[in-house]
Design a protein around this motif. Structure first.
Motif, mmCIF file in Angstrom:
data_model
loop_
_atom_site.group_PDB
_atom_site.id
_atom_site.type_symbol
_atom_site.label_atom_id
_atom_site.label_comp_id
_atom_site.label_asym_id
_atom_site.label_seq_id
_atom_site.Cartn_x
_atom_site.Cartn_y
_atom_site.Cartn_z
ATOM 1 N N PRO A 297 0.830 -1.206 0.000
ATOM 2 C CA PRO A 297 0.000 0.000 0.000
ATOM 3 C C PRO A 297 0.869 1.263 0.000
ATOM 4 O O PRO A 297 1.914 1.315 0.649
ATOM 5 N N THR A 298 0.413 2.267 -0.723
ATOM 6 C CA THR A 298 1.036 3.581 -0.657
ATOM 7 C C THR A 298 0.602 4.249 0.649
ATOM 8 O O THR A 298 -0.172 3.692 1.432
ATOM 9 N N THR A 299 1.077 5.465 0.880
ATOM 10 C CA THR A 299 0.644 6.191 2.074
ATOM 11 C C THR A 299 -0.864 6.373 2.081
ATOM 12 O O THR A 299 -1.538 6.155 3.095
ATOM 13 N N ALA A 300 -1.417 6.750 0.920
ATOM 14 C CA ALA A 300 -2.877 6.890 0.818
ATOM 15 C C ALA A 300 -3.556 5.534 0.987
ATOM 16 O O ALA A 300 -4.628 5.426 1.589
ATOM 17 N N GLY A 301 -2.915 4.483 0.438
ATOM 18 C CA GLY A 301 -3.477 3.139 0.560
ATOM 19 C C GLY A 301 -3.541 2.660 1.993
ATOM 20 O O GLY A 301 -4.516 2.004 2.403
ATOM 21 N N LEU A 302 -2.528 2.984 2.790
ATOM 22 C CA LEU A 302 -2.535 2.585 4.197
ATOM 23 C C LEU A 302 -3.670 3.267 4.954
ATOM 24 O O LEU A 302 -4.326 2.654 5.805
#
Length: 309
Positions: A66-71
């Motif tokens: 996950p990216t930062t937004a994904g997390l």
């Protein structure tokens, strides 16, 4: 895109695919778990990222993370998927029976120490509740918890990304012990680690925390793991083998406590400072299950009972 329009277009299938890939860290494993093809999962993820207007997963040859937004999105997506599955499970149940099932994941070593007494007490509190016990290494247990495949875990802390959305409550910390059968040639002696390694060893499975500490401890004494070592996470197999042979068991110290009390096994006086690791209750931070609360309370009682004195 405004929130109202976005929430109206994102579907449960988008969340399921995203959660599965974020937890499994690989599209192929997520597809197998969802019983979908890899192209179908990839297409669904692409749709979700297009709707979100941002990248949620970094995908490449080495897997998916996950990216930062994904997390940030993962915490919410997991709660939605878990709540939906719980609601469906409730609808599928037989109304009025009061029957339910709780799924407990546990490290094999902790299961042998804590669960027998906990299961007895849990039955007294909830006689109509069924229990499924799943034992596995810590990484698999936390993945199962995040995926909703178990309700509560007896395990260890992990890295911040893995623990995101989960809570950890310490039960106890335990170090390694070197254990032999009663009557073993080393019993009653103060052997060196080198002398111990002249006998066959039984150690925890590769990739586990106790195994890591075993390897570090041996290297501290300038010793590599001897040839002929038995590597297993199966506590029953290890205990039975050691009780009937000259093997030396390197094991978290609580596991053989009953055998030692009943004089079937004996602990060797080996310094294992630096090998202690915390064991605790892990559960979703947002969960609100009375049965899981009861299990946590029973685990605290058993962990801090006579075995800890």
């Amino acid at each position: 895109m405004e929130n109202a329009g976005l929430s109206g277009r994102i579907r449960l299938r988008h969340l399921r695919c995203f959660v599965a890939v974020a937890q499994e860290r690989q599209v192929g494993r997520a597809a197998a778990r969802l019983r979908l093809t890899q192209p179908a999962v990839t297409k669904t993820l692409n749709e979700l990222e297009l709707l979100a207007g941002t990248k949620l997963l970094e995908r490449g040859r080495h897997g998916a993370r996950p990216t930062t937004a994904g997390l940030r999105f993962l915490d919410h997506a997991e709660r939605v998927v878990r709540a939906f599955d719980t609601a469906v499970a409730d609808l599928a149940g037989t109304p009025g029976t009061g029957r339910d099932t709780v799924r407990i994941g546990s490290l094999p070593s902790a299961a042998s120490v804590l669960l027998p007494d906990v299961l007895t007490a849990l039955h007294d509190l909830h006689p109509d509740v069924g229990v499924q016990v799943h034992t596995a290494p810590n990484t698999d247990l936390l993945a199962a918890l995040r995926g909703g495949d178990v309700d509560v875990v007896i395990g260890r802390m992990s890295d911040p990304d893995t623990m995101r959305g989960l809570s950890f409550e310490l039960l106890y910390a335990e170090a390694l012990a070197f254990v032999v059968r009663t009557g073993h040639p080393l019993a009653g002696r103060c052997p060196t680690v080198a002398q111990i390694c002249e006998y066959p060893l039984v150690v925890s499975g590769t990739g586990t925390v106790p195994r890591h500490h075993t390897d570090v401890l041996l290297r501290r004494h300038g010793i590599d793991l001897p040839a002929g070592t038995v590597d297993t996470i199966d506590v029953a197999v290890a205990a039975t083998h050691v009780r009937g042979s000259d093997a030396v068991w390197v094991v978290p110290e609580r596991v053989p406590a009953r055998d030692i009390t009943e004089k079937r096994l004996s602990r060797l006086p080996v310094d294992t400072v630096g090998t202690a690791e915390p064991i605790g209750v892990v559960r979703p931070a947002a969960a609100a299950s009375s049965i899981v609360d009861d299990i946590a309370a029973l685990l605290r009682r058993v962990a801090h009972g006579p075995a800890d004195m």
